[in-house]
Design an enzyme around this catalytic site. Sequence first.
Site, PDB file in Angstrom:
ATOM      1  CG  ASP A 113      -1.887   1.086   1.309  1.00 48.98           C
ATOM      2  OD1 ASP A 113      -2.736   1.110   0.407  1.00 48.98           O
ATOM      3  OD2 ASP A 113      -1.850   1.925   2.232  1.00 48.98           O
ATOM      4  CD  GLU A 143      16.184 -14.566   4.366  1.00 49.60           C
ATOM      5  OE1 GLU A 143      15.509 -15.159   5.240  1.00 49.60           O
ATOM      6  OE2 GLU A 143      16.766 -13.489   4.583  1.00 49.60           O
TER       7      GLU A 143
HETATM    8  C1  NOJ Z   1      -4.414   3.008  -0.901  1.00 49.46           C
HETATM    9  C2  NOJ Z   1      -5.545   2.104  -0.563  1.00 49.46           C
HETATM   10  O1  NOJ Z   1      -5.863   1.359  -1.709  1.00 49.46           O
HETATM   11  C3  NOJ Z   1      -6.670   2.996  -0.110  1.00 49.46           C
HETATM   12  O2  NOJ Z   1      -7.877   2.290   0.003  1.00 49.46           O
HETATM   13  C4  NOJ Z   1      -6.267   3.627   1.188  1.00 49.46           C
HETATM   14  O3  NOJ Z   1      -7.262   4.550   1.593  1.00 49.46           O
HETATM   15  C5  NOJ Z   1      -4.946   4.381   1.048  1.00 49.46           C
HETATM   16  N1  NOJ Z   1      -3.972   3.632   0.302  1.00 49.46           N
HETATM   17  C6  NOJ Z   1      -4.356   4.673   2.400  1.00 49.46           C
HETATM   18  O4  NOJ Z   1      -3.903   3.488   2.985  1.00 49.46           O
END
Ligand code: NOJ
Length: 557
Positions: A223, A272
């Site tokens: 993310d 790994e």
């Molecule tokens: C991207 C994620 O896909 C989204 O849903 C989220 O709100 C933001 N990152 C923050 O984590």
Amino acid sequence: MSQQHSAAPAPTSAVEGRPDWWRDAVIYQVYPRSFADGNGDGMGDLEGVRTRLPYLRDLGVDAVWLSPFYASPQADAGYDVSDYRVVDPMFGTLLDADALIRDAHALGLRIIVDLVPNHSSDQYEWFRRALAEGPGSPSRDRYHFRPGKGRNGELPPNDWESIFGGPAWTRVTEPDGTPGEWYLHLFAPEQPDFNWEHPAVGDEFRSILRFWLDMGVDGFRIDVAHGMVKAEGLPDLGDHEQLTLLGNDVMPFFDQDGVHDIYREWRLVLDEYSGDRIFVAEAWTPTVERTANYVRPDELHQAFNFQYLATHWDAEELRTVVNRTLDAMRPVGAPATWVLSNHDVTRHATRFANPAGLGTQIRLAGDREVGLRRARAATLLMLALPGSAYVYQGEELGLPDVVDLPDEVRQDPAYFRGAGQDGFRDGCRVPIPWTRTGPSYGFGDGGSWLPQPADWGGLSVEAQTGEPGSTLELYRAALAVRRERADLGAGDAVEWLRAPEGVLAFRRGEFVCVANTTGESVPMPAYGRVLLASGEITEAAGEAKVPADTTVWWSAS
Ligand code: NOJ
């Protein structure tokens, strides 16, 4: 907080398959709260996913990516994690995660989990400690705490704005009750950004990686993969236009070169482990060329191509982004990673139902018939390109976005923070319909956490299964063809064929794909045997009529 882990040995990645399986894999995104509800509480869960794995195997995907299911106060639907090694009770337990991974492997499906390293929840132990221990304490160094500007520190430390709207800084009340320092949060205030300069942060995340690798997962979707490192000194943007996710220069908080050092270290950890496991980056970079930096040979495996996702249903634009992507990926030896929908953008059936240029957050239904026709055609085009492709749950049913959710049911934090860029993401997160009738159309026995439209029974898995021409059967057929023929996802190039304006035509070995993005039917040479088409093709005397907004796959043999 701790959960019992199974006494059984940890599953290794047990899926038999080709090495480098991910280079042309089709990966299905499950948004756990909206996929299937196993315990009837109105919220999807891991048990719901587990019981639906045979559906995903039969659909023909290679792997499943699950959005976060970790312990979380759910300020941003689980992207605010308060314990990275625990399953939120709303989704189940670690035993459920273990059962899900094992069952998936037994069915030949790989499991990719989400990792949220840019920020934690404000309820994460480290952040709570940082608040409690006050200014100057070492625990504050794991986040970005700063004194405010102005006479009494009443102004934020810099001018950055949150992606969800409003300032990217929140002022805390110190343990002695006085207004104190500010902390950085690129997203909601409940999501404080980690300070990746602090060695404990890196140590913690390498340990989290190992925890889930030991659980047997086959990879991670990272993310905000472009966000962890901030420019030295957290400089003001000044006159520089404040961010939108695409189409900007490099921002002082996004796509800084330092993030690549983190990925080189993570890659060593992943390598790994046996079983050809992968990382996929959620990196909203200004260009596909910068996206390619994330997938250099010693870094990550895949990075979502958001430039492609944001492209209109327009042949010239599509050709340009396809060429540019393939040209950018070739030198680093990575596959392109195509995607049309996910849990953050308006579903492509609704994007394409509306006039071009409205962006990826649309609140208008548009012309649903046209939208669905184009969405089906766009999917066949995507699945004919070299590289890997992601499918977001429900797109195989042709689901539109739910554009008329009443405001009182909305949950997207961006909606409540003045929209920012992503204010209307609830519309693509409505639980999916499995059956024609019944409570929540088979999603679960206890209703659904967001209301489903009254006509969704007709779009359900049950209604579309075995129905010739249904979107679900189109996806099933397309994925079956892709499995049979190596020439669809393989390679790193396409050979463009001459085609009328508004039409894309390319060859890959014996395989030919034609996508008509215009509103009129076009005559094309019949390139051989029709493998699949997203609409009705008529052929006579070596010529084929490709209807408006339709993609056809041909095989020369
Ligand atoms: C991207 C994620 O896909 C989204 O849903 C989220 O709100 C933001 N990152 C923050 O984590």
